[in-house]
Write a protein that holds these residues in place. Structure first.
Motif, mmCIF file in Angstrom:
data_model
loop_
_atom_site.group_PDB
_atom_site.id
_atom_site.type_symbol
_atom_site.label_atom_id
_atom_site.label_comp_id
_atom_site.label_asym_id
_atom_site.label_seq_id
_atom_site.Cartn_x
_atom_site.Cartn_y
_atom_site.Cartn_z
ATOM 1 N N ARG B 425 0.993 -1.238 0.071
ATOM 2 C CA ARG B 425 -0.094 -0.102 0.154
ATOM 3 C C ARG B 425 0.804 1.160 -0.030
ATOM 4 O O ARG B 425 1.575 1.416 0.948
ATOM 5 N N LEU B 426 0.811 1.876 -1.309
ATOM 6 C CA LEU B 426 1.690 3.232 -1.131
ATOM 7 C C LEU B 426 0.785 4.299 -1.303
ATOM 8 O O LEU B 426 -0.225 4.252 -1.930
ATOM 9 N N ALA B 427 1.541 5.526 -0.719
ATOM 10 C CA ALA B 427 0.515 6.732 -0.609
ATOM 11 C C ALA B 427 1.639 7.906 -0.656
ATOM 12 O O ALA B 427 2.716 8.027 -0.251
ATOM 13 N N TRP B 428 1.102 8.536 -1.843
ATOM 14 C CA TRP B 428 2.016 9.961 -2.123
ATOM 15 C C TRP B 428 1.135 10.980 -1.488
ATOM 16 O O TRP B 428 -0.113 11.277 -2.104
ATOM 17 N N GLU B 429 1.502 11.695 -0.609
ATOM 18 C CA GLU B 429 0.453 12.829 0.017
ATOM 19 C C GLU B 429 1.650 13.941 0.247
ATOM 20 O O GLU B 429 2.647 13.981 0.776
ATOM 21 N N PHE B 443 -2.389 13.529 -19.664
ATOM 22 C CA PHE B 443 -1.478 12.287 -19.631
ATOM 23 C C PHE B 443 -1.323 11.781 -18.045
ATOM 24 O O PHE B 443 -1.509 10.628 -17.858
ATOM 25 N N GLY B 444 -1.000 12.739 -17.195
ATOM 26 C CA GLY B 444 -0.371 12.424 -15.784
ATOM 27 C C GLY B 444 -1.597 11.816 -15.149
ATOM 28 O O GLY B 444 -1.544 10.720 -14.601
ATOM 29 N N ARG B 445 -2.775 12.303 -15.377
ATOM 30 C CA ARG B 445 -3.859 11.879 -14.486
ATOM 31 C C ARG B 445 -4.369 10.549 -14.741
ATOM 32 O O ARG B 445 -4.579 9.561 -14.217
ATOM 33 N N SER B 446 -4.543 10.194 -16.220
ATOM 34 C CA SER B 446 -4.861 9.137 -16.937
ATOM 35 C C SER B 446 -3.715 7.906 -16.324
ATOM 36 O O SER B 446 -4.076 6.768 -16.275
ATOM 37 N N LEU B 447 -2.375 8.387 -16.555
ATOM 38 C CA LEU B 447 -1.437 7.442 -16.016
ATOM 39 C C LEU B 447 -1.670 7.041 -14.271
ATOM 40 O O LEU B 447 -1.537 5.790 -14.369
ATOM 41 N N LEU B 448 -1.934 7.978 -13.643
ATOM 42 C CA LEU B 448 -1.985 7.639 -12.221
ATOM 43 C C LEU B 448 -3.449 7.038 -12.094
ATOM 44 O O LEU B 448 -3.402 6.063 -10.966
ATOM 45 N N GLY B 461 -5.959 5.408 -7.054
ATOM 46 C CA GLY B 461 -6.914 6.660 -7.250
ATOM 47 C C GLY B 461 -5.908 8.076 -6.733
ATOM 48 O O GLY B 461 -5.230 7.778 -6.045
ATOM 49 N N LEU B 462 -6.337 8.854 -7.637
ATOM 50 C CA LEU B 462 -5.615 10.229 -7.459
ATOM 51 C C LEU B 462 -6.962 11.043 -6.713
ATOM 52 O O LEU B 462 -7.926 11.212 -7.218
ATOM 53 N N SER B 463 -6.545 12.152 -5.768
ATOM 54 C CA SER B 463 -7.569 12.780 -5.196
ATOM 55 C C SER B 463 -6.779 14.144 -4.615
ATOM 56 O O SER B 463 -5.650 14.178 -4.568
ATOM 57 N N TRP B 471 -2.069 10.431 -3.993
ATOM 58 C CA TRP B 471 -2.086 9.376 -4.744
ATOM 59 C C TRP B 471 -2.081 8.259 -4.067
ATOM 60 O O TRP B 471 -0.884 7.913 -3.547
ATOM 61 N N ARG B 472 -3.003 7.269 -4.208
ATOM 62 C CA ARG B 472 -2.653 5.992 -3.480
ATOM 63 C C ARG B 472 -2.818 4.649 -4.384
ATOM 64 O O ARG B 472 -3.644 4.779 -5.259
ATOM 65 N N VAL B 473 -1.855 3.750 -4.253
ATOM 66 C CA VAL B 473 -2.131 2.491 -4.950
ATOM 67 C C VAL B 473 -1.699 1.259 -4.372
ATOM 68 O O VAL B 473 -0.836 1.303 -3.195
#
Lengths: 118, 477
Positions: B425-429, B443-448, B461-463, B471-473
């Motif tokens: 579980r990775l989170a970019w905050e 492109f970036g949003r589609s990629l993420l 998902g990107l919020s 961004w959490r994946v």
């Protein structure tokens, strides 16, 4: 404006590097291999050398050794190569490393920084 | 007439027959009786002599008694002979002398017999001998039975030995079939590291000589790489497995070596599996892998060059090409990490650090990278690299790293899954005061939001909460 010598055997990559550096306002000469670069160095007072590692005839490592052995041995060298930095020969003397494909923005920053240092 | 002649003279004596009035019937009775007694007495010493001659095992003491007894009986017989003689001839002196001789012998016999009595009594009687004989026969029978049992046991043991010998021979044949011509060399060494036995010696073990200390034939490194672990096993008694390389001249031999104590005799067994060719293949494979990776990166560089020339010819914005070029560079960074670990996977922390490496030092203290060790698969690494590059670029342009007080954290955890394996579980905050969510889907949003979650086999998902981009994946490791 920085005088930059680019040594790259692959044509598309070489032209892309030249275009990027020229667009950034630098004076650029390009060589198709290490032997060509050694010849150019006699007539072009480069402030930064940007060189590939694997090239025909004289490769990047031999070019760097030549540069370090001639007057003006402190010429800053930016090594661009597909070989990861961790796998490079330990005795290879270079000032900055940029993996392929090159981040052109980062290349511009490196050239500017090394020229300032010089 | 001498005194002796006078002594033996019978002058004046009358025959004993006169006393019997020469009655024929009385004379006959005496003569016949004395004759029978004398004959009987004379036969007894003969029987004794025959008995003594046929029993050479008799003790000397018993022989002496037998001689005395025979002499005594002989004397008795003679007295009866003289009893007949003196009926007609008055030889009473001779008769008396014979009796005196017999008396003397009888005294000696008696004197010899009484002290011997306890010893004679100690001689087993026939009954006792019979009992002893029966006992002996029983013992003999028991011993014969025991011998028979032992014979049977011996036969059983011999059969068992034969069976086990056949088993061992079968095992030995299987062992030879399995190891002959294989990559496994076997050797037994004594405590001085003298080779006692060699089987299927692969080069350079074929240079060894049984019965000699010949490690020197295995090259200058042999005492260190092979002798030292062998001594360690001798000292500790514990088996040991190690990989050794023996350079000899321009050649180099590699072995996977197992050293085991061999019984109580201070010996060791060495099983050396020749992995020289395997090592060569691995090295060759690594060279090919690196060459392929190098060519892949050169190809990315070529694509970058073509894109730039295309953009220039078509008069496309330079910024577009720069973004494209930067994305290719991010991919190249991920390849670098993959090449470093021979394409087995990438350390997630190294992957994050590589994509944030361009951040200037004064901004780095505002970035937290935290998570446990995790190695992501090669196919996941390249997509994560693109995603992290996109997020880092946006953060420096519009997000936390463009703001004077902004902060960024990249954290992950690894959790076990019920069906096996692990989940990351990775989170970019980002933490930033003013955040402006993007107004369009680029492109970036589609990629993420679409490409990366799908590519890594997970969800993401990107919020844009008030605090900044998030961004959490979640994906399987």
């Amino acid at each position: 404006m920085v005088r930059v010598l680019v040594a790259e055997d692959e044509a598309f990559t070489a032209i892309a590097l030249v275009d990027t550096l020229e667009r950034q306002g630098h004076q650029v000469r390009d060589a198709a291999d290490g032997a060509d670069a050694i010849s150019l160095l006699d007539n072009f007072d480069a402030q930064v050398l940007v060189t590939d590692l694997m090239m025909p005839n004289v490769d990047g490592a031999a070019l760097i050794r030549h540069v370090r052995a001639r007057p003006g041995a402190g010429l800053p060298v930016i090594l661009i190569t597909g070989v990861p930095q961790s796998k490079l020969p330990e005795d290879l003397s270079y000032d900055a490393y940029l993996g392929k494909p090159v981040d052109h923005a980062e290349l511009g920053r490196m050239v500017a920084a090394l020229a300032r240092r010089d | 007439m001498s005194a002796i002649e006078r002594y033996f003279s019978a002058a004046g004596f009358i025959p004993h027959g006169y006393c019997l009035l020469w009655r024929p019937d009385v004379l006959g009775l005496h003569v016949v009786s004395d004759a029978i007694i004398a004959l009987a007495y004379f036969s007894i010493p003969l029987a004794i002599a025959a008995f003594v001659r046929r029993r050479p095992d008799l003790a000397a003491e018993h022989r002496r008694v037998a001689v005395l007894f025979a002499t005594f009986i002989l004397g008795c017989g003679l007295t009866h002979v003289f009893g007949i003689v003196v009926l007609w001839r008055p030889f009473y002196v001779e008769d008396g002398l014979v009796k005196a001789f017999t008396a003397l012998v009888s005294l000696i016999t008696a004197a010899a017999l009484w002290p011997m009595l306890p010893r004679l009594l100690a001689i087993p009687s026939p009954h006792q001998l019979s009992l002893a004989n029966q006992q002996l026969q029983a013992e003999v029978a028991a011993r014969r039975e025991a011998v028979a049992e032992l014979e049977a046991a011996r036969a059983g043991l011999e059969a068992e030995v034969l069976r086990r010998t056949e088993e061992l021979e079968t095992l030995a044949r299987r062992f030879e079939v399995a190891t002959d011509g294989s990559v496994i060399s076997l050797a037994e060494l004594d405590g001085d590291l003298r080779f006692l036995w060699l089987h299927n010696p692969r080069p350079p073990f074929d240079r060894l000589v049984v019965g000699e200390i010949t490690q020197g034939r295995l090259g200058p490194d042999a005492p260190r790489v092979l002798g030292a672990p062998a001594r360690q096993v001798l000292a500790s008694g514990e088996p040991l497995r190690t990989e050794v390389t023996l350079p000899i001249g321009e050649e180099s031999f590699s072995f996977d070596v197992k050293i085991t104590p061999a019984g109580q005799g201070g010996r060791i067994l060495i099983a050396a599996s020749d992995i020289t060719e395997q090592k060569r293949q691995q090295a060759h494979l690594q060279v090919i892998l690196r060459e392929l990776a190098h060519r892949a990166k050169n190809l990315l560089s070529l694509v970058d060059g073509i894109a730039r020339q295309t953009a220039r010819a078509e008069d496309l914005p330079v910024a577009l090409v720069d973004r494209f070029s930067a994305r290719l560079a991010a991919l190249g960074d991920a390849y670098d990490l993959l090449i470093t670990d021979d394409w087995r996977g990438v350390d997630l922390a190294a992957l994050v650090a590589a994509q944030l490496a361009f951040i200037v030092p004064e901004l780095r203290e505002r970035v937290v990278i935290d998570g446990p060790a995790a190695t992501v698969r090669p196919e996941v690494a390249q997509y994560l690299a693109l995603a992290l590059h996109e997020l880092a670029t946006n953060a420096t342009k519009y997000g936390a790293l463009s703001d004077a007080d902004g902060r960024l954290s990249v954290r992950w955890s690894v959790e076990p899954r019920a069906e096996g394996g692990s989940t990351v579980r990775l989170a970019w905050e980002e933490a930033v005061k003013a955040v402006a969510p993007p107004t369009r889907t680029g492109f970036g949003r589609s990629l993420l939001e679409r490409i990366v979650p799908r590519a890594v086999g997970g969800e993401g998902g990107l919020s844009f909460p008030d605090t900044g981009a998030c961004w959490r994946v979640v994906f399987p490791l």
